[in-house]
Design a protein around this motif. Structure first.
Motif, short mmCIF file in Angstrom:
data_model
loop_
_atom_site.label_atom_id
_atom_site.label_comp_id
_atom_site.label_asym_id
_atom_site.label_seq_id
_atom_site.Cartn_x
_atom_site.Cartn_y
_atom_site.Cartn_z
N GLU A 104 0.83 -1.21 0.00
CA GLU A 104 0.00 0.00 0.00
C GLU A 104 0.86 1.26 0.00
N ASN A 105 2.02 1.18 0.66
CA ASN A 105 2.92 2.34 0.70
C ASN A 105 3.78 2.46 -0.55
N HIS A 106 3.96 1.37 -1.29
CA HIS A 106 4.75 1.37 -2.52
C HIS A 106 3.96 0.66 -3.62
N SER A 146 6.06 -6.39 -2.66
CA SER A 146 7.27 -5.79 -3.22
C SER A 146 7.29 -4.30 -2.89
N HIS A 147 8.31 -3.62 -3.40
CA HIS A 147 8.40 -2.17 -3.27
C HIS A 147 7.91 -1.48 -4.55
N GLY A 148 7.06 -2.16 -5.29
CA GLY A 148 6.50 -1.59 -6.52
C GLY A 148 6.71 -2.47 -7.73
#
Length: 320
Positions: free
Chosen positions: A238-240, A292-294
């Motif tokens: 959600e953050n990335h 993941s981070h995006g």
């Protein structure tokens, strides 16, 4: 009127003078003031200035006869011998840096104008590393020369655009023998049942597309409207969040490692900034418990390795 008796010599010696008594009092007060002001900043004067409106007093002390010291007889200064001349300091020996060896290109094995099946193999190996794009051929032309130059520059080799022994050994060490399909510019035949195109974004049905769906958590490799491979995928947190839109593959790297997180990203195919489709060992181990981070994570290592060899720079990526 009777006169007061004249003090004897003994009495005069025992009676301190008024000036001496006043001088002792002022000296004591001054010493006390200096003791209280001894916490001034380092390097500054410890004597406090006189307060406003207070006149500075000059204290004169009259030493008693007993306190008067007799100065010793002057002693003639000792003869000072001239210093012996000092020998010049020997500078410390500085090690001479060893010259950095300069690589020299070896004799060319393949160069512009070379032909044959071995040239095709060189192109196929360069294509595995995303240095060569398009169909492989039997002719060593400008495209092959530019690909070899880029490969050599990346490794710090002499940039000649010609394949010498050093370049060929490094290329073979970093790649695997090309398959028959790669040498013939054929898409590998998928032995499993071909996935369906049902439910795919309409933008995925034209051309060569990595069609990625967040709704079905899937990636489908589609060529001219035909689905050839399908993978389970995982997205950013959600953050990335993984970006959505219509992109193109602008870079490929078989053995990439994240410069931000230090994690391994095999078979990376970058499509938007630092976001890429790549294999994730974490996804293979934990499934959808992580994120993941995006990037778009794939957990099928062997399947993604085959896909990596098929995808070319400029192929589209649709994320919806």
């Amino acid at each position: 009127m009777p006169q007061p008796p004249t003090p004897t010599l003994t009495q005069r010696r025992r009676t301190p003078s008024i000036a001496l008594r006043a001088g002792g009092l002022v000296a004591a007060l001054t010493a006390g003031a200096l003791a209280l002001g001894a916490c001034g900043p380092a390097g500054g004067s410890t004597a406090a200035p006189a307060g406003p409106g207070t006149a500075s007093a000059t204290v004169v002390t009259t030493p008693t006869p007993a306190a008067t010291a007799v100065a010793p007889a002057a002693t003639p200064p000792a003869t000072t011998a001239a210093p012996a001349p000092s020998s010049p300091a020997t500078p410390a020996s500085t090690p001479t840096p060893k010259p950095t060896p300069t690589l020299v290109a070896g004799p060319a094995i393949y160069r512009t104008g070379s032909t044959g099946s071995t040239v095709r193999e060189v192109q196929a190996r360069l294509k595995q590393l995303a240095w060569y794009s398009g169909d492989v051929t039997d002719t060593y032309g400008e495209r092959t020369t530019a690909s070899v130059r880029g490969f050599q520059a990346k490794r710090g080799f002499p940039v000649t655009g010609e394949v010498d022994r050093r370049t060929l050994d490094k290329l073979q060490a970093m790649t695997r023998p090309p398959t028959a399909d790669e040498l013939a510019n054929r898409v590998p035949v998928v032995t499993a049942a071909a996935p369906s195109t049902a439910g795919l974004d309409a933008r995925c049905l034209t051309g060569r597309v990595l069609c990625i769906s967040k709704a079905s958590r899937s990636l489908t490799w589609v060529v001219d409207g035909k689905a050839l491979q399908r993978f389970d995928v995982r997205f950013g947190s959600e953050n990335h969040p993984t970006r959505e839109g219509d992109f193109t593959v602008y870079r490929k790297n078989r053995t990439w490692t994240s410069t931000l997180y230090g994690s391994s990203m095999p078979f990376s195919m970058f499509f938007s900034g630092g976001e890429a489709v790549h294999y994730s060992s974490d996804f293979a181990a934990r499934g959808y418990a992580g994120a993941s981070h995006g990037c778009v994570n794939v957990r099928d290592y062997a399947g993604l390795a085959r896909l990596f060899d098929q995808v070319q720079l400029g192929d589209r990526v649709v994320v919806s």
